[in-house]
Write a protein that holds these residues in place. Structure first.
Motif, PDB file in Angstrom:
ATOM      1  N   UNK A  15       2.223 -10.928  -0.022  1.00  0.00           N
ATOM      2  CA  UNK A  15       1.066 -10.295   0.763  1.00  0.00           C
ATOM      3  C   UNK A  15       1.980  -8.417   0.591  1.00  0.00           C
ATOM      4  N   UNK A  16       0.970  -7.310  -0.297  1.00  0.00           N
ATOM      5  CA  UNK A  16       2.061  -6.296  -0.457  1.00  0.00           C
ATOM      6  C   UNK A  16       3.007  -5.800   0.513  1.00  0.00           C
ATOM      7  N   UNK A  17       4.214  -5.304   0.567  1.00  0.00           N
ATOM      8  CA  UNK A  17       4.204  -4.245   1.518  1.00  0.00           C
ATOM      9  C   UNK A  17       4.911  -3.559   0.919  1.00  0.00           C
ATOM     10  N   UNK A  18       5.372  -2.486   1.494  1.00  0.00           N
ATOM     11  CA  UNK A  18       5.860  -0.805   1.298  1.00  0.00           C
ATOM     12  C   UNK A  18       5.084   0.359   1.967  1.00  0.00           C
ATOM     13  N   UNK A  19       6.197   1.298   1.345  1.00  0.00           N
ATOM     14  CA  UNK A  19       5.349   2.399   2.299  1.00  0.00           C
ATOM     15  C   UNK A  19       4.472   3.473   1.324  1.00  0.00           C
ATOM     16  N   UNK A  20       4.977   2.443   0.036  1.00  0.00           N
ATOM     17  CA  UNK A  20       3.492   3.360  -0.545  1.00  0.00           C
ATOM     18  C   UNK A  20       2.079   3.137  -1.435  1.00  0.00           C
ATOM     19  N   UNK A  21       1.879   1.916  -0.821  1.00  0.00           N
ATOM     20  CA  UNK A  21       0.681   1.072  -0.957  1.00  0.00           C
ATOM     21  C   UNK A  21       0.714   0.558   0.509  1.00  0.00           C
ATOM     22  N   UNK A  22      -0.960  -0.326   0.700  1.00  0.00           N
ATOM     23  CA  UNK A  22      -1.818  -0.470   1.850  1.00  0.00           C
ATOM     24  C   UNK A  22      -0.657  -2.093   2.115  1.00  0.00           C
ATOM     25  N   UNK A  23      -0.195  -2.178   3.782  1.00  0.00           N
ATOM     26  CA  UNK A  23       0.026  -3.275   4.350  1.00  0.00           C
ATOM     27  C   UNK A  23      -0.541  -4.923   4.226  1.00  0.00           C
ATOM     28  N   UNK A  24       0.285  -5.758   3.579  1.00  0.00           N
ATOM     29  CA  UNK A  24      -0.662  -6.651   4.309  1.00  0.00           C
ATOM     30  C   UNK A  24      -1.510  -7.543   3.582  1.00  0.00           C
ATOM     31  N   UNK A  25      -1.385  -7.067   2.041  1.00  0.00           N
ATOM     32  CA  UNK A  25      -3.205  -7.352   1.473  1.00  0.00           C
ATOM     33  C   UNK A  25      -2.106  -8.095   0.489  1.00  0.00           C
ATOM     34  N   UNK A  26      -3.094  -9.621   0.508  1.00  0.00           N
ATOM     35  CA  UNK A  26      -3.740 -10.550  -0.740  1.00  0.00           C
ATOM     36  C   UNK A  26      -4.494 -10.570  -1.931  1.00  0.00           C
TER      37      UNK A  26
END
Length: 331
Positions: A15-26
């Motif tokens: 899953x996505x993580x970090x301040x610059x993207x939407x978190x938790x996306x597969x």
């Protein structure tokens, strides 16, 4: 590209993580949400809120749009990722539970064979019925109450699950025939596809009565961006010929292949332009190529900035876009 990445060990469950993207996306979420930004779906469905009134024509329109040839590559990508995603039935339920009808339809139609293997239709139907039963019990206590807002929310929840049942029933009964047609008719005209989809839905008694969906009722136009000069100047308006440029047959074929590839990529970008992505949805401003019509650029300002004169708004928008360009170049 997704198939190649998976072949070399890419993981579909990170899953996505970090301040610059939407978190938790597969990756599956990104593919589905980017499909939702396709111009056909935006132009025909965003302004149409009839599904909130229980209008099944909205769902019929959605099914017809998803079966058009331009949507095939997006459905193929979603299908591939869904087959590599753990607990994909749970991901579908999250869309349905929160009333996200379009993403649910994309995932259901694209991966309907996979859901059949997982007994996913029965599981989702059971969850919907359980939710409707709970709502029915809750509704009994609202009959004597005077809270109008609570009653409205209750009605919206019920319609949400009623719509999901209609969608589930359509794909459960007609999904295999629709998928077979999508795979076999990738270059058919819009009129032909819409007519065939209406016929399939009516065959299974899950479609609109009468003439079905008319092409005149749907807005299926690409972005009005014009062909970039880099393509038209480099190759001209017609394929290269041996007589004109003095190349060998092999060289001519190679150049024509490049020409066709560039035009195909441009055609795809017309419907889902490369500058738009669900991953950037948190950004205050987005960057847009110079050839994008002004009417296609959403006007978004940070909180606290008041909308004043037209010149002031244009100035603020330019400042925001320039800041994004500088940040993109630095990265």
């Amino acid at each position: 590209m997704v198939e190649l990445l998976l072949r070399y060990g890419a993981l579909a469950n990170l899953r996505t993580t970090g301040d610059r993207v939407i978190e938790g996306l597969l990756p599956l979420h990104v593919a589905i949400e980017n499909t939702c930004q396709h111009k056909y779906l935006e132009d025909n469905l965003i302004a149409d809120q009839s599904y909130k009134e229980g209008n099944a024509k909205y769902i019929y329109k959605l099914m017809h749009l998803l079966c058009l040839p331009e949507m095939k590559i997006f459905l193929d990508t979603t299908r591939l990722l869904a087959s590599h995603t753990d607990k994909v039935v749970d991901e579908l339920w999250e869309y349905i539970k929160h009333g996200k009808l379009v993403p649910a339809a994309i995932l259901l139609l694209a991966a309907q064979r996979h859901f059949r293997d997982l007994d996913g239709f029965a599981r989702i139907k059971e969850l919907i019925y359980n939710s409707l039963f709970a709502l029915q019990m809750e509704g009994c206590g609202l009959q004597s109450g005077k809270n109008t807002n609570t009653k409205k929310q209750w009605k919206e929840k019920k319609l949400r699950f009623d719509n999901a049942l209609v969608l589930l029933n359509i794909i459960l009964k007609a999904g295999e025939d629709l998928d077979a047609y999508i795979q076999s008719q990738s270059e058919a005209s819009h009129q032909e596809v819409l007519g065939k989809v209406s016929a399939v839905l009516q065959t299974y008694d899950v479609g609109p009565s009468g003439k079905g969906i008319c092409i005149d009722d749907l807005d299926c136009r690409p972005y009005d961006c014009g062909v970039p000069d880099s393509i038209s100047h480099k190759h001209g308006d017609t394929d290269l010929s041996k007589a004109d440029i003095g190349l060998s047959n092999l060289e001519v074929e190679e150049n024509n292949a490049v020409h066709r590839g560039e035009k195909l990529q441009y055609a795809r970008d017309q419907f889902l332009p490369i500058w738009r992505s669900v991953l950037k949805a948190r950004f205050i401003s987005r960057t847009f190529p110079s050839y994008v019509p002004t009417k296609e650029i959403p006007y978004i300002l940070p909180d606290g900035i008041h909308r004043k004169t037209k010149d002031q708004r244009a100035s603020q928008l330019r400042v925001g876009l320039l800041a994004c360009w500088r940040e993109a170049l630095q990265n």
